[in-house]
Design an enzyme around this catalytic site. Structure first.
Site: not given
Ligand code: SER
Length: 306
Positions: A3, A6-7, A29, A31, A136, A140, A166
């Site tokens: 991954g 990603g950011q 990843d 792609r 989500y 987690k 982040i």
């Molecule tokens: N940045 C994430 C979200 O907003 C939080 O872990 O889903």
């Protein structure tokens, strides 16, 4: 690193290549990255394809795995079963293969989304009631329990951080609830205005990318015996509301205009999350100390995005 486009992966990979040498970091990843660089090793992988993942691990024999592939909070609500599948089975595939192939050290990110409406909202502690209500957050929290379980039962050295939102300028986040705090900078410079999907007074925990990368590497470098948390460490940084960040941007871009959209589904997710995070365990165990406050971060974002 799985991954890696990603950011977080994009910037963590740069730091790891600097630390270990490009020939020792394999990014992967679904792609190809947008701008692949010469001398960097990249592989296409779907973390849900366990045989392919096994073949990849056998090919490179990694000593550490960073698993960053995940579906974030807002997209997760659109595709709950896909989010569960990717976030849970992706992790389980890596944990099981790590045991089978003897990969000793793993990094897996958790999130402030593990907290819920009954968790204390201000200075949310490491240990408290956790009743996440987004798929989500549920994935987690379950993942955190699995990490601790695999550590206790099988001795796997898995380390984890509960990242807040982040903020970064190199790669935009995708599908998260905290994404507004990145979008706002792009729009402030492009059009001079931003329409925010969260209400003016929604405080959320955030962190600047430079601190997130430094914290991740510090955790991975810490001696095993220093670590008392094997689920996931609280990681505080900055806490601010949309109104507060808008005010800070206006100090540098005086014509910036902020407006607010009501009834966005992301508001309910944000309302169930902490406003700020208490992280003394991370400070005590491995000397966690972020360096950017809201003002320094805003200045750095705008200078770099310009
Ligand atoms: N940045 C994430 C979200 O907003 C939080 O872990 O889903």
């Amino acid at each position: 690193m799985i991954g890696a486009n990603g950011q977080i992966g994009t910037e963590l990979a740069v730091a790891l290549r600097q630390k270990f040498g490009s020939e020792n970091v394999i990014t992967s990843d679904l792609r190809e990255p947008r701008s692949p660089k010469e001398g960097e090793i990249f592989e296409i992988i779907n973390v849900l394809d366990k045989p392919a993942l096994k073949a990849l691990f056998e090919k490179y024999k990694p000593t550490q795995v960073y698993l960053l592939a995940a579906m974030l909070s807002a997209t997760g609500e659109q595709y709950p079963m896909k989010a569960w599948d990717l976030n849970m089975n992706g992790l389980l595939n890596v944990l099981d293969l790590a045991l089978e192939l003897g990969i000793k050290k793993i990094f897996w990110p958790s999130s402030i989304a593990v907290f819920g409406p009954h968790s204390p909202k201000q200075n949310t502690p490491q240990y408290c009631i956790m009743d996440p209500n987004s798929i989500y957050g549920i994935s987690k929290l379950a993942g955190e329990r699995l990490c601790e379980y695999y550590h206790k039962k099988y001795g796997l050295d898995i380390r984890s951080l509960r990242y807040p939102g982040i903020i970064s300028w190199k790669t935009a986040p995708g599908g998260g609830t905290t994404d507004y705090a990145v979008d706002i900078f792009f729009e402030a410079l492009k059009s001079g205005k931003y329409s925010c999907f969260l209400s003016a007074d929604t405080a959320l925990p955030m962190l600047y990318m430079e601190d997130a990368v430094a914290g991740t590497i510090a955790l991975m470098d810490a001696a095993q015996e220093q670590l008392t948390v094997r689920s996931s460490y609280n990681l505080g940084g900055i806490s601010f509301t949309p109104a507060e960040i808008a005010e800070e941007i206006t100090k540098i871009l005086p014509n910036f205009e902020m407006s607010y959209v009501e009834n966005d589904p992301r508001q309910a997710i944000a309302d169930s999350w902490p406003a700020s995070i208490e992280d003394t365990v991370a400070q005590e165990d491995w000397n966690w100390k972020p360096t950017f406050d809201l003002q320094a971060m805003t200045k750095d974002m705008i200078e770099n995005l310009k």
